[in-house]
Design a protein around this motif. Structure first.
Motif, mmCIF file in Angstrom:
data_model
loop_
_atom_site.group_PDB
_atom_site.id
_atom_site.type_symbol
_atom_site.label_atom_id
_atom_site.label_comp_id
_atom_site.label_asym_id
_atom_site.label_seq_id
_atom_site.Cartn_x
_atom_site.Cartn_y
_atom_site.Cartn_z
ATOM 1 N N TYR A 111 -10.948 -41.171 43.242
ATOM 2 C CA TYR A 111 -11.880 -40.907 42.150
ATOM 3 C C TYR A 111 -11.828 -42.050 41.137
ATOM 4 O O TYR A 111 -12.848 -42.495 40.619
ATOM 5 C CB TYR A 111 -11.564 -39.563 41.472
ATOM 6 N N HIS A 112 -10.615 -42.563 40.885
ATOM 7 C CA HIS A 112 -10.481 -43.722 39.988
ATOM 8 C C HIS A 112 -11.118 -44.982 40.601
ATOM 9 O O HIS A 112 -11.656 -45.807 39.883
ATOM 10 C CB HIS A 112 -9.005 -44.019 39.690
ATOM 11 N N VAL A 113 -11.025 -45.103 41.922
ATOM 12 C CA VAL A 113 -11.650 -46.257 42.585
ATOM 13 C C VAL A 113 -13.160 -46.230 42.299
ATOM 14 O O VAL A 113 -13.770 -47.242 41.960
ATOM 15 C CB VAL A 113 -11.375 -46.245 44.108
ATOM 16 N N LYS A 114 -13.737 -45.034 42.411
ATOM 17 C CA LYS A 114 -15.162 -44.864 42.127
ATOM 18 C C LYS A 114 -15.465 -45.235 40.667
ATOM 19 O O LYS A 114 -16.436 -45.938 40.378
ATOM 20 C CB LYS A 114 -15.534 -43.407 42.409
ATOM 21 N N GLN A 115 -14.628 -44.766 39.759
ATOM 22 C CA GLN A 115 -14.834 -45.089 38.338
ATOM 23 C C GLN A 115 -14.755 -46.595 38.122
ATOM 24 O O GLN A 115 -15.543 -47.177 37.379
ATOM 25 C CB GLN A 115 -13.776 -44.375 37.481
ATOM 26 N N GLU A 175 -13.527 -48.299 32.293
ATOM 27 C CA GLU A 175 -12.199 -48.791 31.976
ATOM 28 C C GLU A 175 -11.193 -47.690 32.278
ATOM 29 O O GLU A 175 -11.254 -46.611 31.695
ATOM 30 C CB GLU A 175 -12.132 -49.178 30.498
ATOM 31 N N LEU A 176 -10.296 -47.965 33.225
ATOM 32 C CA LEU A 176 -9.396 -46.904 33.678
ATOM 33 C C LEU A 176 -8.280 -46.602 32.688
ATOM 34 O O LEU A 176 -7.872 -45.471 32.524
ATOM 35 C CB LEU A 176 -8.787 -47.262 35.034
ATOM 36 N N ARG A 216 -7.702 -38.813 28.243
ATOM 37 C CA ARG A 216 -8.551 -39.920 28.657
ATOM 38 C C ARG A 216 -9.662 -39.388 29.573
ATOM 39 O O ARG A 216 -9.381 -38.722 30.578
ATOM 40 C CB ARG A 216 -7.677 -40.927 29.406
ATOM 41 N N PRO A 217 -10.914 -39.666 29.234
ATOM 42 C CA PRO A 217 -12.015 -39.109 30.029
ATOM 43 C C PRO A 217 -11.908 -39.425 31.522
ATOM 44 O O PRO A 217 -12.222 -38.563 32.347
ATOM 45 C CB PRO A 217 -13.263 -39.764 29.421
ATOM 46 N N THR A 218 -11.463 -40.636 31.877
ATOM 47 C CA THR A 218 -11.368 -40.973 33.304
ATOM 48 C C THR A 218 -10.306 -40.114 33.997
ATOM 49 O O THR A 218 -10.462 -39.730 35.155
ATOM 50 C CB THR A 218 -11.006 -42.463 33.497
#
Ligand SMILES: [Zn+2]
Length: 133
Positions: A63-67, A73-74, A84-86
């Motif tokens: 999911y972070h890869v997609k973000q 900004e991770l 943190r929204p991410t």
């Protein structure tokens, strides 16, 4: 695999084909490098960790890869980790998948509790996610 397709949609195959995985030498579990978008894994965790935890971590990190691909900004330092929204987005998606697998809230709580999260942060995160701990 459905959960991964839910993240990347039609791009799933291409993303997975191009995704680079780096092994981390020291400690930790899994993460995404915020300069390259590479998935980072600790080989010791992969071989010794709980299989369901590892699966859910992979979903969370993908999911972070997609973000990252979307230019987010991770490691936005303006927010604490659990706000943190991410992170909240990635956790929400992971909890959804955990429920789909039939995990109880108790099991999900155990999964979410990490040694580096304070009790109050843990409470805040689980309240945000609607998990009854
Ligand atoms: Zn995360």
């Amino acid at each position: 695999m459905e959960a991964v397709k839910g993240i990347f949609g039609k791009e799933t195959e291409a993303v997975l084909r191009n995704l680079k995985v780096e092994f981390m030498g020291f400690g930790g579990y899994m993460g995404v490098d915020d300069t390259t978008g590479n998935l980072m894994v600790n080989p010791r965790y992969l071989s010794n960790g709980d299989k369901i935890d590892i699966y859910l971590d992979i979903i969370h990190e993908l999911y972070h890869v997609k973000q990252f691909m979307n230019g987010k900004e991770l490691f936005d330092k303006q927010h604490a980790y659990v706000d943190r929204p991410t992170e909240v987005e990635a956790y929400r998606y992971t909890v959804e998948e955990a429920r789909r697998l039939g995990l109880s809230d108790e099991h999900i709580c155990n999964y979410l509790k990490t040694e580096w999260m304070s009790d109050s942060d843990f409470k805040r995160l689980t309240r945000t996610l609607g998990v009854n701990c």
